[in-house]
Motif scaffolding. Sequence first.
Motif, PDB file in Angstrom:
ATOM      1  N   GLY A   1       0.826  -1.186   0.000  1.00 33.27           N
ATOM      2  CA  GLY A   1       0.000   0.000   0.000  1.00 33.27           C
ATOM      3  C   GLY A   1       0.871   1.249   0.000  1.00 33.27           C
ATOM      4  N   GLY A   2       0.526   2.216  -0.829  1.00 34.28           N
ATOM      5  CA  GLY A   2       1.314   3.436  -0.939  1.00 34.28           C
ATOM      6  C   GLY A   2       2.233   3.465  -2.148  1.00 34.28           C
ATOM      7  N   GLN A   3       2.362   2.329  -2.862  1.00 37.09           N
ATOM      8  CA  GLN A   3       3.216   2.289  -4.046  1.00 37.09           C
ATOM      9  C   GLN A   3       2.481   2.701  -5.318  1.00 37.09           C
ATOM     10  OE1 GLN A   3       4.840  -1.867  -3.634  1.00 37.09           O
ATOM     11  NE2 GLN A   3       6.803  -0.822  -3.883  1.00 37.09           N
ATOM     12  N   GLY A   4       1.193   2.976  -5.201  1.00 39.08           N
ATOM     13  CA  GLY A   4       0.441   3.351  -6.386  1.00 39.08           C
ATOM     14  C   GLY A   4      -0.096   2.159  -7.154  1.00 39.08           C
ATOM     15  N   VAL A   5      -0.312   1.047  -6.447  1.00 33.92           N
ATOM     16  CA  VAL A   5      -0.810  -0.165  -7.098  1.00 33.92           C
ATOM     17  C   VAL A   5      -2.189   0.078  -7.712  1.00 33.92           C
ATOM     18  CG1 VAL A   5      -1.585  -2.524  -6.697  1.00 33.92           C
ATOM     19  CG2 VAL A   5       0.527  -1.705  -5.632  1.00 33.92           C
TER      20      VAL A   5
ATOM     21  N   SER B   1     -12.759  -4.056 -16.670  1.00 36.15           N
ATOM     22  CA  SER B   1     -13.132  -4.198 -15.263  1.00 36.15           C
ATOM     23  C   SER B   1     -11.927  -3.850 -14.403  1.00 36.15           C
ATOM     24  CB  SER B   1     -13.631  -5.613 -14.946  1.00 36.15           C
ATOM     25  OG  SER B   1     -12.573  -6.551 -15.020  1.00 36.15           O
ATOM     26  N   TRP B   2     -12.180  -3.328 -13.221  1.00 36.59           N
ATOM     27  CA  TRP B   2     -11.128  -2.897 -12.274  1.00 36.59           C
ATOM     28  C   TRP B   2     -11.587  -3.303 -10.886  1.00 36.59           C
ATOM     29  CZ3 TRP B   2     -11.236   0.610  -8.119  1.00 36.59           C
ATOM     30  CH2 TRP B   2      -9.998   1.071  -7.656  1.00 36.59           C
ATOM     31  N   LEU B   3     -10.846  -4.204 -10.245  1.00 43.91           N
ATOM     32  CA  LEU B   3     -11.253  -4.725  -8.944  1.00 43.91           C
ATOM     33  C   LEU B   3     -10.093  -4.642  -7.964  1.00 43.91           C
ATOM     34  CD1 LEU B   3     -13.522  -6.169  -7.319  1.00 43.91           C
ATOM     35  CD2 LEU B   3     -12.469  -8.321  -8.003  1.00 43.91           C
ATOM     36  N   PRO B   4     -10.149  -3.731  -6.977  1.00 43.28           N
ATOM     37  CA  PRO B   4      -9.048  -3.594  -6.019  1.00 43.28           C
ATOM     38  C   PRO B   4      -9.189  -4.551  -4.843  1.00 43.28           C
ATOM     39  CG  PRO B   4     -10.690  -1.912  -5.599  1.00 43.28           C
ATOM     40  CD  PRO B   4     -11.194  -2.720  -6.774  1.00 43.28           C
ATOM     41  N   SER B   5      -8.077  -4.829  -4.194  1.00 41.38           N
ATOM     42  CA  SER B   5      -8.064  -5.628  -2.977  1.00 41.38           C
ATOM     43  C   SER B   5      -6.946  -5.100  -2.093  1.00 41.38           C
ATOM     44  CB  SER B   5      -7.824  -7.108  -3.301  1.00 41.38           C
ATOM     45  OG  SER B   5      -7.708  -7.870  -2.108  1.00 41.38           O
ATOM     46  N   TYR B   6      -7.294  -4.682  -0.880  1.00 39.83           N
ATOM     47  CA  TYR B   6      -6.283  -4.107   0.003  1.00 39.83           C
ATOM     48  C   TYR B   6      -6.728  -4.235   1.454  1.00 39.83           C
ATOM     49  CZ  TYR B   6      -9.602  -0.271  -0.612  1.00 39.83           C
ATOM     50  OH  TYR B   6     -10.758   0.464  -0.700  1.00 39.83           O
ATOM     51  N   GLY B   7      -5.770  -4.182   2.352  1.00 39.85           N
ATOM     52  CA  GLY B   7      -6.045  -4.272   3.777  1.00 39.85           C
ATOM     53  C   GLY B   7      -6.379  -2.917   4.363  1.00 39.85           C
ATOM     54  N   PRO B   8      -6.546  -2.849   5.694  1.00 41.32           N
ATOM     55  CA  PRO B   8      -6.947  -1.599   6.340  1.00 41.32           C
ATOM     56  C   PRO B   8      -5.825  -0.571   6.452  1.00 41.32           C
ATOM     57  CG  PRO B   8      -6.606  -3.301   7.989  1.00 41.32           C
ATOM     58  CD  PRO B   8      -6.469  -3.965   6.653  1.00 41.32           C
ATOM     59  N   GLU B   9      -4.564  -0.984   6.227  1.00 39.89           N
ATOM     60  CA  GLU B   9      -3.452  -0.059   6.392  1.00 39.89           C
ATOM     61  C   GLU B   9      -3.380   0.911   5.217  1.00 39.89           C
ATOM     62  OE1 GLU B   9      -3.135  -3.288   5.929  1.00 39.89           O
ATOM     63  OE2 GLU B   9      -2.072  -4.259   7.572  1.00 39.89           O
ATOM     64  N   MET B  10      -3.174   2.171   5.521  1.00 40.30           N
ATOM     65  CA  MET B  10      -2.992   3.165   4.465  1.00 40.30           C
ATOM     66  C   MET B  10      -1.649   2.990   3.769  1.00 40.30           C
ATOM     67  SD  MET B  10      -5.590   5.127   4.013  1.00 40.30           S
ATOM     68  CE  MET B  10      -4.908   6.562   3.200  1.00 40.30           C
ATOM     69  N   ARG B  11      -0.626   2.607   4.506  1.00 34.26           N
ATOM     70  CA  ARG B  11       0.715   2.433   3.947  1.00 34.26           C
ATOM     71  C   ARG B  11       1.309   1.144   4.506  1.00 34.26           C
ATOM     72  NH1 ARG B  11      -1.025   5.816   1.295  1.00 34.26           N
ATOM     73  NH2 ARG B  11      -0.181   7.842   0.671  1.00 34.26           N
ATOM     74  N   GLY B  12       2.033   0.438   3.687  1.00 34.87           N
ATOM     75  CA  GLY B  12       2.780  -0.718   4.149  1.00 34.87           C
ATOM     76  C   GLY B  12       2.062  -2.042   4.070  1.00 34.87           C
ATOM     77  N   GLY B  13       0.744  -2.047   4.019  1.00 31.83           N
ATOM     78  CA  GLY B  13       0.018  -3.294   3.903  1.00 31.83           C
ATOM     79  C   GLY B  13       0.024  -3.810   2.469  1.00 31.83           C
ATOM     80  N   SER B  14      -0.431  -5.020   2.281  1.00 24.86           N
ATOM     81  CA  SER B  14      -0.472  -5.588   0.936  1.00 24.86           C
ATOM     82  C   SER B  14      -1.641  -4.999   0.155  1.00 24.86           C
ATOM     83  CB  SER B  14      -0.608  -7.108   1.000  1.00 24.86           C
ATOM     84  OG  SER B  14      -1.816  -7.468   1.643  1.00 24.86           O
TER      85      SER B  14
END
Length: 475
Positions: free
Chosen positions: A307-311, A330-343
Amino acid sequence: MTKEIQRFGKAESFYDTYERKGEGSFTTHYCPGCGHGTIQKMIAEAIDALGIQDRTVFLSPVGCAVFAYYYYDTGNIQCSHGRAPAVATGVKRTVKDAIVISYQGDGDLAGIGMTEIMHAANRGEPITVFFINNAIYGMTGGQMAPTTPLGQKTLTTPFGRDEKRDGNPLGMAEVMNALKAPIYIERCAVSSPKQIIKTKKAIRKALQAQVDGLGFSFVEILSPCPTNWRMTPVDSRAWIDQQMVEQFPLGTFRNIDKEGEHTPTSEEIQPLDDHALIEFLTSDSNIPILREDPLQQTQRIKISGFGGQGVLSAGELLATCGMMEHLEVSWLPSYGPEMRGGSANVSVTLSKDEIGSPLIDHPNVLIVMNGPSLDMFEPLVCPGGLVVVNSSIVDRKVERTDVQAIYIPATEIARDAGLQSAANVVLATTYLSLSGVIPLQTLKACIPLVLRKREYLEKNLKIVEKTLDYLENTN
């Protein structure tokens, strides 16, 4: 074209036998006096009368009607609890000629699935919803439902529903009527022959509205549940007239034929063309060069990193390029609760054909911005796929030999150009340059639409050129 049906006998839209109760069985699983059987018979008769059996898709809920697919000789989908309107949206948008019926109970629609029904109705999805309101959770033993009247005793309100503790019952027809998009809303009942006749007409009208392509229809039907009400079938119907109708008045809330309302269809809404869209968003008259050759292969792209790399922005950039090139996207994001550093990862599909699902289990393009992403997704890439690696951060090579691996120091290139956070632009440029699926001129035109900070625009465009120089000098 409609057709007449037999006055007596089983509707053609029903199976001849109901295998749920055993081979050759003719009885349903419903309790004596339940309203579901009556309502479902009227729906089947309306399907026959309208001649739509071959294109009807019946969505069964989690609840007492969960086994409807044993009865209806139509298309059938058994949906997760409350999610039928979401499934209906997907079916209708994919198979536009389908007649989609969402059949739901009060716990399913007004409780678990409130979000789904509200947004489907607010969008005006051209589906037909039959909402069976028996004021209780029937299948699970008789707990209080969102529609349970004040004072009614249930398994979870043994002394009666209390306004201060439990709130007031929800009037779903009134809730639907607060939205602009629905075109037909009616509340009826199956408590007497007179009311059954009215309900039959409402069911027919709601389905006819979908056949005519008018929009979202909602029919709420007050229905008895003798078993969980602890009443006889006869008393339960009297209770509807004496108690439920007072809480939930019957009648037509909205009828476009009567009120003369009109909801524009998608064909009538003229979107901005490419030129007007770019003028509106960027005040830039440069129009991207459209593709000259058709897309040879659907691009199933997975982009992953911290997270934070502009994925997600990289995915949005590729998706925007695809839309500008008139591809299905189609565009489908997946991310954890962390604003930075999480996957974080994002799935992007670019296709010349309609896309059935935004999920990508096996990408044919993998763009990885960190080591853990390569570890996780490398085994899932399709044979012959492309893997683009940010070698500034990832310290190992791709182990597979049946994919094409490209290594580019994306973070270093971006840092040297004065914007280290734009490594995602380097990787997107690398992928498009190597694959040729999108003209690079389109990429440049889409950068200001996605990466909207004006002070970085020139640097992002410079990074595109720096990336192309690197690729040319290293190959």
